[in-house]
Design a protein around this motif. Sequence first.
Motif, PDB file in Angstrom:
ATOM      1  N   PRO A  17       0.976  -1.162   0.183  1.00 56.33           N
ATOM      2  CA  PRO A  17      -0.076   0.013   0.228  1.00 56.33           C
ATOM      3  C   PRO A  17       1.068   1.439   0.052  1.00 56.33           C
ATOM      4  N   ALA A  20       1.378   6.947   3.653  1.00 52.98           N
ATOM      5  CA  ALA A  20       0.627   8.147   3.889  1.00 52.98           C
ATOM      6  C   ALA A  20       1.810   9.104   4.156  1.00 52.98           C
ATOM      7  N   LEU A 110      -6.319   8.098   3.280  1.00 54.65           N
ATOM      8  CA  LEU A 110      -6.314   6.741   2.668  1.00 54.65           C
ATOM      9  C   LEU A 110      -7.570   5.855   2.421  1.00 54.65           C
ATOM     10  N   GLY A 114      -5.271   1.245   1.470  1.00 55.36           N
ATOM     11  CA  GLY A 114      -3.978   1.696   2.001  1.00 55.36           C
ATOM     12  C   GLY A 114      -3.623   2.983   0.843  1.00 55.36           C
ATOM     13  N   LYS A 115      -4.155   3.142  -0.108  1.00 60.25           N
ATOM     14  CA  LYS A 115      -3.651   4.249  -0.919  1.00 60.25           C
ATOM     15  C   LYS A 115      -4.775   5.480  -0.928  1.00 60.25           C
ATOM     16  N   PRO A 116      -4.220   6.542  -1.439  1.00 62.82           N
ATOM     17  CA  PRO A 116      -5.202   7.680  -1.597  1.00 62.82           C
ATOM     18  C   PRO A 116      -6.008   7.712  -2.506  1.00 62.82           C
ATOM     19  N   LYS A 161      -1.338   6.858   8.651  1.00 63.29           N
ATOM     20  CA  LYS A 161      -1.464   5.595   7.617  1.00 63.29           C
ATOM     21  C   LYS A 161      -2.886   4.879   8.067  1.00 63.29           C
ATOM     22  N   ARG A 163      -6.537   3.285   7.463  1.00 62.33           N
ATOM     23  CA  ARG A 163      -7.316   3.174   6.220  1.00 62.33           C
ATOM     24  C   ARG A 163      -8.742   3.433   6.688  1.00 62.33           C
TER      25      ARG A 163
END
Length: 332
Positions: A17, A20, A110, A114-116, A161, A163
């Motif tokens: 992932p 952040a 996020l 786990g990604k923007p 970080k 989620r």
Amino acid sequence: MKRLWLWLAVVLLAALPARAQEEALTVRALPVKSFTLFSQLVTFGGLEWRGGLELASDDERFGGLSSLELSEDGTRLLAVSDRGFWFKADILYTDGHLSGLDNAVMAPILGPDGKPNKGKIRSDAEALAGWQPGKIDGKVIVGFESRTRAGLFDLGKNGFKARFKDLKLPKAAVNGPSNKELEAIGRFASGPLAGSIIAISELNKDENGDIRAFVWGGRKPFEFAIKQYEDYAITDLAILPDGDIITVERSFSATTLPGMAIRRIRTEDIVAGGAVSPSLVFSGRMPIYRIDNMEGIAVSKLNGETRITVVSDNNYRPEFQRTLLLQFALKE
């Protein structure tokens, strides 16, 4: 073999992932010395002036602040932007009045992977609330409008970080008119609705023309309505220590000068299927008051007072609009 290991490393890194990245930024805080443009009055309806700041930064991520929470003692601020960023800073006071910010940082919000979030539609964070009052470094709720959803983020455990964890909005809450849905969210920590989450739409109206609101997550989910004040739309809420709800509402269009209203809803007036008429704490417009596109409200305690802090969304147009952070004592 070396090429095979290199290929495997690339594949594994791609599967991880995105991190952040919490990054510091410089925010200029110009003092707002008075709430009115033409006098030195300090009392405005049910509010007393406790200082203000006009915020600006050369960092292109800064702006669009749509909702905020303050720590219980009012010394730390957490906000979300409608481009999908967290904004955090320490609040400075001089003689009990707002005087500056320090240690400002930003980070992307996020998604569950786990990604923007990608794109404006998925990144449109409009509402923020602590799971517990005044706990901005614990679990917090974020509401998104354009692709309507609400999620829980464990900042206490994972920091930025954390989620998105889906809180499953009531179906009726996602069926409003485009870009006029979820704008305000909160959680009752005590009282008859303890453990329940409340969400208020911007201008999702029922058959009577009242603004729809939703309560869920407690004993039994239900819907109620809020009488609209003039042409104002509810843009955020905060829950007071006694369990009442306080809203910030905006009047903002191409044909009217910006206006802000603050209203109070008694918890005991909230009943399934009912309609509440909040009491008016304050209303006013430019050019008499220093008001912009007001979108966020938070509650804190300082010097024995209940403080109300509001923030404006500059729509990422700093040449035309301002990010104002204004604070008042609530007269009770």
